[in-house]
Design an enzyme around this catalytic site. Structure first.
Site, mmCIF file in Angstrom:
data_model
loop_
_atom_site.group_PDB
_atom_site.id
_atom_site.type_symbol
_atom_site.label_atom_id
_atom_site.label_comp_id
_atom_site.label_asym_id
_atom_site.label_seq_id
_atom_site.Cartn_x
_atom_site.Cartn_y
_atom_site.Cartn_z
ATOM 1 N N ALA A 76 -9.193 5.738 3.739
ATOM 2 C CA ALA A 76 -9.008 6.869 4.651
ATOM 3 C C ALA A 76 -10.225 7.777 4.765
ATOM 4 O O ALA A 76 -10.942 8.005 3.798
ATOM 5 C CB ALA A 76 -7.812 7.738 4.261
ATOM 6 N N GLY A 77 -10.417 8.236 5.990
ATOM 7 C CA GLY A 77 -11.455 9.212 6.267
ATOM 8 C C GLY A 77 -12.733 8.642 6.859
ATOM 9 O O GLY A 77 -13.580 9.389 7.344
ATOM 10 N N LYS A 110 0.875 -1.167 0.000
ATOM 11 C CA LYS A 110 0.000 0.000 0.000
ATOM 12 C C LYS A 110 0.914 1.218 0.000
ATOM 13 O O LYS A 110 1.594 1.499 0.997
ATOM 14 C CB LYS A 110 -0.908 0.009 1.238
ATOM 15 C CG LYS A 110 -1.695 1.323 1.347
ATOM 16 C CD LYS A 110 -2.498 1.456 2.619
ATOM 17 C CE LYS A 110 -2.720 2.923 2.911
ATOM 18 N NZ LYS A 110 -3.584 3.174 4.072
ATOM 19 N N GLY A 115 -7.649 9.346 9.213
ATOM 20 C CA GLY A 115 -7.962 9.414 10.639
ATOM 21 C C GLY A 115 -8.920 10.526 11.028
ATOM 22 O O GLY A 115 -9.185 10.724 12.208
ATOM 23 N N ASN A 139 -8.972 2.070 9.465
ATOM 24 C CA ASN A 139 -8.243 1.665 10.665
ATOM 25 C C ASN A 139 -8.781 2.387 11.896
ATOM 26 O O ASN A 139 -9.398 1.801 12.780
ATOM 27 C CB ASN A 139 -6.751 1.946 10.466
ATOM 28 C CG ASN A 139 -5.857 1.436 11.607
ATOM 29 O OD1 ASN A 139 -4.672 1.235 11.405
ATOM 30 N ND2 ASN A 139 -6.373 1.216 12.796
ATOM 31 N N THR A 140 -8.595 3.711 11.905
ATOM 32 C CA THR A 140 -8.920 4.493 13.099
ATOM 33 C C THR A 140 -10.380 4.346 13.515
ATOM 34 O O THR A 140 -10.686 4.315 14.720
ATOM 35 C CB THR A 140 -8.600 5.981 12.845
ATOM 36 O OG1 THR A 140 -7.249 6.076 12.389
ATOM 37 C CG2 THR A 140 -8.756 6.805 14.104
#
Lengths: 67, 273
Positions: B201-202, B109, B170, B223-224
């Protein structure tokens, strides 16, 4: 003894040491890491025959949590 | 279980049942991470490559908590700000995964960041790194902004998948510009409908994942949103369900939006006139 840098830190190691000797000296688990010598990856099959020289720059990395 | 559920996500040489890719960062404990990975039903999990801590070799490794026969590891180049650092990091990640005999050794990635505050990608350096890594035999999954022109350039450079950000990494803001994602999808899939596009992301919550999938994305990477939720286990399950729900909805041919109502119950046979 010769001076090398490992992950940015100075380290003394016996002259004629190999990458494998270095990993043993640092008591690291070779299975979970990768080694770069002067910005080139040293494949693990070559750890035992890759000799270190004075002023070599070594990076030893592993995997950590990330996104 | 619908017939669509068995349509695998194809990413280069890989095939996966789950369309949700989850990160392994920011968890309070490795045990919690392992549990959330299981609940999310993800097949692909991302990790970062970092210097070994030489002073604390007795410390536990994340690899002791990951079933390497179950998951395909996707190493990232997070934190790299130059193409050169990203390429070096990718090669080191590949070397580790080769040693672990994990199928993730084939890919990376790619993240080449431009700015610490926004963590927005550096498009010029990302393109340069993509070219180098593709010529080095990597399957490159490319984190990028939601700019459709950049997305097209990355695909042309040989990226296995283009992964536009919904919003900053994040940030939990979801998909801020769905029209850009729509255009990315149109451009990247033009004449190549199976080209995989993943929102990376986001994401903040389950509806963001469902929305990304409803737009026509092939998967979502996050992830976050799980790791930093107050109850990560519940959120992992929510994300798993949302990804499936959005994918099924995207393939169901939704009704058009209308300004006025249309009755669901028959208009004849009413007892009143």
């Amino acid at each position: 003894m010769i001076s090398i840098r490992v992950n940015g830190e100075p380290l003394q190691i016996a002259a004629d040491s190999t990458v494998e000797n270095l990993i043993v000296q640092l008591t690291l688990n070779p299975k979970f890491l990768a080694v770069e010598l002067n910005r080139r990856v040293v494949p693990r099959t070559e750890h035992g025959r890759t000799r270190l020289a004075a002023d070599d720059q070594i990076e030893i990395v592993t995997l950590v949590g990330g996104g | 279980m619908s017939e669509l559920d068995v349509t695998p996500l194809r990413l280069g040489s890989h095939k996966f049942a789950s369309r949700l890719i989850v990160g392994t960062g920011k968890y309070a404990t490795f045990e919690l991470m392992r549990e959330c990975l299981t609940i999310s039903e993800a097949d692909v999990i991302t990790v970062a490559v970092r210097r070994e801590r030489l002073v604390d070799s007795a410390g536990r490794s994340i690899l002791d908590f990951i079933d390497l026969s179950r998951y395909t590891i996707l190493p990232n180049t997070a934190g790299c700000f130059t193409a050169d650092d990203a390429v070096r990091t990718a090669r080191l990640g590949r070397e580790i995964l080769l040693g672990l005999e994990n199928p993730g050794a084939s890919w990376v990635k790619l993240e080449v960041l431009a700015d610490k505050k926004t963590l927005l990608p550096d498009p010029v350096a990302t393109l340069e790194a993509t070219k180098q890594l593709v010529s080095d035999g990597f399957e490159v999954l490319c984190y990028t902004s939601d700019d459709p022109i950049m997305a097209r350039r990355l695909k042309d450079a040989g990226a296995t998948s283009v992964m536009p950000a919904g919003s900053p990494i994040g940030s939990g803001q979801g998909i801020l510009n769905p029209n850009n994602i729509r255009i990315c999808l149109e451009y990247l899939k033009e004449g190549d409908p199976n080209y995989p596009v993943i929102v990376d992301a986001g994401v903040g919550t389950a509806s963001d994942v469902a929305f990304a999938m409803e737009l026509g994305c092939d998967g979502v990477l996050l992830n976050t949103a799980i790791a930093s939720a107050q109850n990560p286990r519940l959120m992992a399950e929510a994300m798993c369900l949302a990804c499936r729900a959005g994918y099924l909805a995207a393939n169901s041919g939704r009704i058009p939006k209308r300004l006025y109502a249309t009755a669901s119950s028959p208009e004849i046979g009413l007892i009143a006139t």
